[in-house]
Design an enzyme around this catalytic site. Structure first.
Site, PDB file in Angstrom:
ATOM      1  N   ASP A 147       9.025  22.760 -10.084  1.00 36.90           N
ATOM      2  CA  ASP A 147       9.705  23.269 -11.287  1.00 36.90           C
ATOM      3  C   ASP A 147      11.086  23.830 -10.940  1.00 36.90           C
ATOM      4  OD1 ASP A 147      10.079  24.721 -13.871  1.00 36.90           O
ATOM      5  OD2 ASP A 147       7.984  24.229 -14.171  1.00 36.90           O
ATOM      6  N   HIS A 203      12.073  29.014 -16.355  1.00 31.31           N
ATOM      7  CA  HIS A 203      11.038  28.027 -16.670  1.00 31.31           C
ATOM      8  C   HIS A 203       9.937  27.972 -15.611  1.00 31.31           C
ATOM      9  CE1 HIS A 203       9.523  23.838 -17.128  1.00 31.31           C
ATOM     10  NE2 HIS A 203       9.825  23.986 -18.397  1.00 31.31           N
ATOM     11  N   SER A 523       5.946  21.698 -21.668  1.00 31.04           N
ATOM     12  CA  SER A 523       6.062  22.436 -20.402  1.00 31.04           C
ATOM     13  C   SER A 523       5.101  23.608 -20.351  1.00 31.04           C
ATOM     14  CB  SER A 523       7.466  23.003 -20.237  1.00 31.04           C
ATOM     15  OG  SER A 523       8.355  22.058 -19.725  1.00 31.04           O
TER      16      SER A 523
END
Ligand code: NAG
Ligand code: NAG
Ligand code: NAG
Ligand code: NAG
Ligand code: NAG
Ligand code: NAG
Ligand code: NAG
Ligand code: NAG
Ligand code: NAG
Ligand code: NAG
Length: 738
Positions: A147, A203, A523
């Site tokens: 990620d 994220h 996600s």
């Protein structure tokens, strides 16, 4: 060997708030500047004592470069720990030459991919006090998160209570760069972009904490969605592989991260990254890496993609990974707009700004000049500061940056995507069309229209779970015989760990610093399933990736096809994942590497290509037969047929008993009237654990209208209900059999 695929598309993290624009450059053969390409060569040889992958890579490069170039200058990365291949700067001509070489599976330009709570686990029926393995077992598992990196100092990743060292099998390392310290919870870090594994976007911290973060009490986003943040397996370890930064996630780094993660010894890989559409298997780095992960017993969970709701928008299609759709949960985040006339409208927005009961004027006009013509002003593409300064603007289109920059006090926008909340830059409300029309007519009806946009609050959503509009839909555009997405999980308004140096919106002007934030996207659903897979593995360490996936699919809570889910299983696959039920599925549809390899043969990949990918000498048994693809032992059933043409389809499957030794399962079929579905035999009796039984499911009939016919088969022993959807697509007409 394989045809060169020269479509270059950028690939993103699959969070909505962070989705970038998709850039697709068609191949331009005249452009002969060297570009980064991936040369994929399949498996490493079994005996690698005398084999040096890097010299092999340099040797291949030497053959295509002109004599004067040093191949070492063109080689960017070698993949040599878990599979074979390299990334190099190549002209199109050199790439084409390499693609013809017998050691090469495929050559493709390195693309840029994109990254695509608290409450969500309770909604899945997975409370804090759930049955767990002892900490010593849970903490033997390592979740690999590929990620944007991680914020190592986050409460979600501290190692309070972790005593033991990393599991014995762990071969990874903490190479997170300068000022990056691992601990007993966060045991591994590597980076392939930037100069550290530190998360500057938020994220990666968000996804890692959803999969395996600690319990952290009393967190929220400015008090919104306040509660306990937690992952599915708080005692599991985390290893991060940073592949994305603000420029996206290049293929070359994705493959390098897999190469390392598999060799490091992770148990599950979570990758909330993908393209905006599906790629064929041999040029999709996420599918390629996941194949080699599967071969080593590691299940990969990937976000389905955020290009929904159009058909065939699912971007994650490989059968050996689990592709996760996103749905709402019963806790929604809303904000209210109180009009001067007393009327209250409700928007779906994450708005952290207090209004303190103050109503402000609504701008009567957004602009009307040559610099900002009325049409653009109504869309808030431009605004006249003189008209909107200190006022609330009404925007026909979703936009927060322009109102903010023009000095507006707030914005109320028309949003057709009513089921997504985003963090906003200024007091903001996104209204459904009918409510937006109401506020516009209120503005017309009075000389001094006013409104108050209230700070967001939590509200109960009785319609949950509902698949989000953005979530990628089936059918599988590459392998229609394999139903995708596989399963759904929460992915709307999810609170989880964040990076305090990241902006909670995309806007660099946004100086708010938060440790927890609210994001939406596939996600966010992907790490829920990565966590569930880790939880299942903590009880069943010997299960194959396919067995864990089967357990999650066949025990998922069915979702209901309706006007909001008009494409049914193409939106949610088998339904919403159910962690507790997945622990004890009764039967599993297992698939081994050889079965996937045979599927590649049946898809028409040549013997030589499949030999490279699989590392097996004679991989293809018999000639390619497309109609055998649907005999892969997949836990769901899918086919495409033509309308008005009678058909007979036959699916062979084998289930393995993982429930009670002495048990008997009866098959029950629910079918639409136009289809005749039979199963033989109708009863499967087992005497032992791990015993296998086969059955054949036949579907025949003639469907006169274009439709997606959804049926199901449930094998039940009275305790376990092993459910598989049967999806017959009578809309596109690509029938593969007379
Ligand atoms: C290391 O990173 C942390 C978190 O950003 C920061 O607070 C600290 O000052 C940094 N230390 C050094 C030596 O750069
Ligand atoms: C992302 O990382 C790449 C490779 O390290 C670097 O070239 C690029 O400038 C970075 N992008 C940003 C926005 O920092
Ligand atoms: C826009 O400006 C023109 C010229 O000043 C004026 O005639 C017109 O009425 C204005 N329209 C609106 C909607 O204010
Ligand atoms: C508001 O008034 C304008 C101009 O008078 C008109 O064109 C528009 O249709 C009205 N809108 C609503 C929602 O009433
Ligand atoms: C975020 O966490 C740090 C400690 O890691 C703490 O000092 C800071 O106050 C927190 N920020 C907020 C907004 O809670
Ligand atoms: C692959 O090789 C096997 C054995 O040599 C042969 O039977 C089969 O037809 C070949 N398959 C393809 C797709 O060429
Ligand atoms: C392909 O497999 C199907 C199903 O077993 C069989 O009916 C058919 O004859 C096969 N086709 C060829 C060309 O072998
Ligand atoms: C389907 O199978 C049935 C029974 O074997 C047979 O009668 C029928 O002709 C077959 N239909 C087609 C379209 O092959
Ligand atoms: C297995 O189950 C059947 C039916 O429930 C029962 O009759 C039989 O005695 C059981 N056999 C064993 C060995 O437990
Ligand atoms: C199922 O279909 C296969 C292939 O068409 C056929 O051989 C078999 O007899 C069918 N079974 C039943 C129970 O109809």
């Amino acid at each position: 060997m394989a045809n060169l695929n020269y479509v270059v598309c950028s690939v993103m993290i699959t969070t909505l708030a962070f989705s970038l624009f998709i850039t697709c450059d068609a191949n331009n053969n005249k452009d002969d500047n060297p570009k980064l390409h991936i040369v994929y060569m399949g498996s490493l040889p079994e005996t690698i004592n005398s084999y040096s992958p890097t010299s092999h890579h340099l040797n291949l490069l030497q053959q295509v470069l002109d004599g004067s170039s040093n191949p070492a200058n063109s080689l960017v990365r070698s993949y040599k720990r878990s599979f074979n291949g390299f990334a190099a700067m190549l002209t199109n001509e050199q790439a084409a030459k390499l693609a013809e070489m017998e050691d090469v599976v495929s050559v493709f330009p390195s693309m840029t991919f994109q990254t695509q709570t608290t409450r969500s686990w309770d909604f899945l029926g997975f409370p804090k006090a759930v049955k767990r393995q002892p900490r010593s077992i849970e903490s033997n598992l390592v979740v690999g998160v590929i990620d944007t990196g991680i914020w190592p100092e986050s409460e979600s990743f501290n190692d309070k209570g972790f005593t033991g060292p990393a599991p014995k099998k762990w071969k990874g390392t903490c190479a997170g760069g300068k000022n990056f310290t691992c601990n007993k919870k966060l045991i591994g870090a590597r980076f392939y972009v930037d100069d550290s594994a530190r998360d500057g976007i938020g994220h990666g911290s968000h996804t890692a904490s959803t999969a395996a973060g600690n319990y952290v009490d009393d967190v929220g986003f400015y008090g919104i969605a306040q509660g306990t943040a937690r992952g599915a397996v708080p005692s599991a370890r985390i290893a991060v592989y940073k592949i994305c930064n603000d420029s996206g996630c290049p293929s070359a780094g994705i493959l390098a991260a897999y190469d390392d993660a598999i060799a490091d010894g992770v148990d599950i890989i979570s990758i909330s990254v993908g393209g905006s559409f599906a790629l064929t298997l041999e040029v999709d780095p996420i599918a390629i890496g996941a194949f080699h992960a599967m071969a080593k017993g590691v299940l990969v969970s990937q976000s389905a993609g955020n290009s929904g709701p159009i058909l065939s928008s699912v971007a994650s299609i490989a059968p050996w990974l689990i592709s996760v759709a996103a749905n709402t949960i019963d806790r929604r985040i809303v904000d209210k707009v109180l009009l001067g006339n007393g009327k209250v409208l409700t928007g779906n927005t994450v708005n952290s700004f207090e209004s303190n009961g103050r109503q402000v004027p609504i701008a009567l006009s957004n602009g009307n000049s040559s610099l900002c013509p009325k049409e653009s002003a109504d869309l808030c593409q431009c605004l006249d500061p003189k008209l909107v300064n200190g006022k609330i603007v009404l925007c026909e289109q979703y936009n927060d940056a322009v109102p903010k920059d023009s000095g507006a006090a707030g914005a109320v926008v028309n949003a057709d995507t009513g089921n997504v909340g985003y963090v906003q830059l200024l007091p903001f409300a996104a209204l459904l069309l009918q409510d937006f029309e109401l506020i516009k007519s209120y503005r017309n009806s009075t000389k001094e229209p006013r409104a108050e946009i209230r700070k967001s609050e939590s509200a109960r959503d009785p319609n949950a779970p509902k698949v989000a509009t953005f979530s990628g839909r089936g059918p599988n555009p590459v392998i229609p015989e394999i139903l995708k997405p596989d399963v759904s999980a929460p992915g709307v308004d999810i609170l989880a760990a964040f990076s305090p140096i990241a902006t909670p919106t995309e806007d660099l002007e946004d100086k708010r610093s938060v440790n927890y934030s609210i994001l939406s996207g596939t996600s966010m659903s992907c790490p829920h399933v990565s966590g569930i897979a880790t939880y299942v593995k903590s009880f069943h360490p010997d299960w194959s990736p396919a067995a864990i996936k089967s357990a999650i699919l066949t025990s998922a809570t069915p979702m209901v096809r309706s006007s909001v889910h008009d494409v049914g299983e193409y939106a949610y696959g088998s339904g919403q994942a159910n962690p507790l039920k997945a622990l004890n599925p009764g039967l599993v549809y297992d698939i081994n590497k050889g079965d996937y390899v045979q599927m590649l043969c049946n898809l028409g990949y040549h013997n030589a290509t499949v030999k490279l990918i699989s590392g097996e000498v004679n991989p293809c048994k018999g000639a390619a037969n497309r109609s055998l693809v649907r005999s892969l032992n997949y836990p769901t059933f899918a086919a495409q047929i033509k309308p008005n043409v009678p058909f007979n389809l036959s699916f062979g499957r084998t289930v393995t008993n993982v429930g009670l030794a002495n048990s008997s399962y009866k098959g029950t079929i629910t079918a639409i009237p136009e289809l005749k579905i039979t199963v033989t035999p109708t009863v499967l009796s087992f005497k032992a654990l791990n015993e296998k039984k086969s059955f054949v499911l036949n579907v025949s009939g003639k469907v006169t209208r274009k439709t997606v016919a959804i049926s199901s088969i449930v094998w039940s022993d009275g305790t376990h209900n092993v459910r598989s959807p049967i999806v017959i697509d009578v809309s596109s007409g690509d029938q593969d059999e007379p």
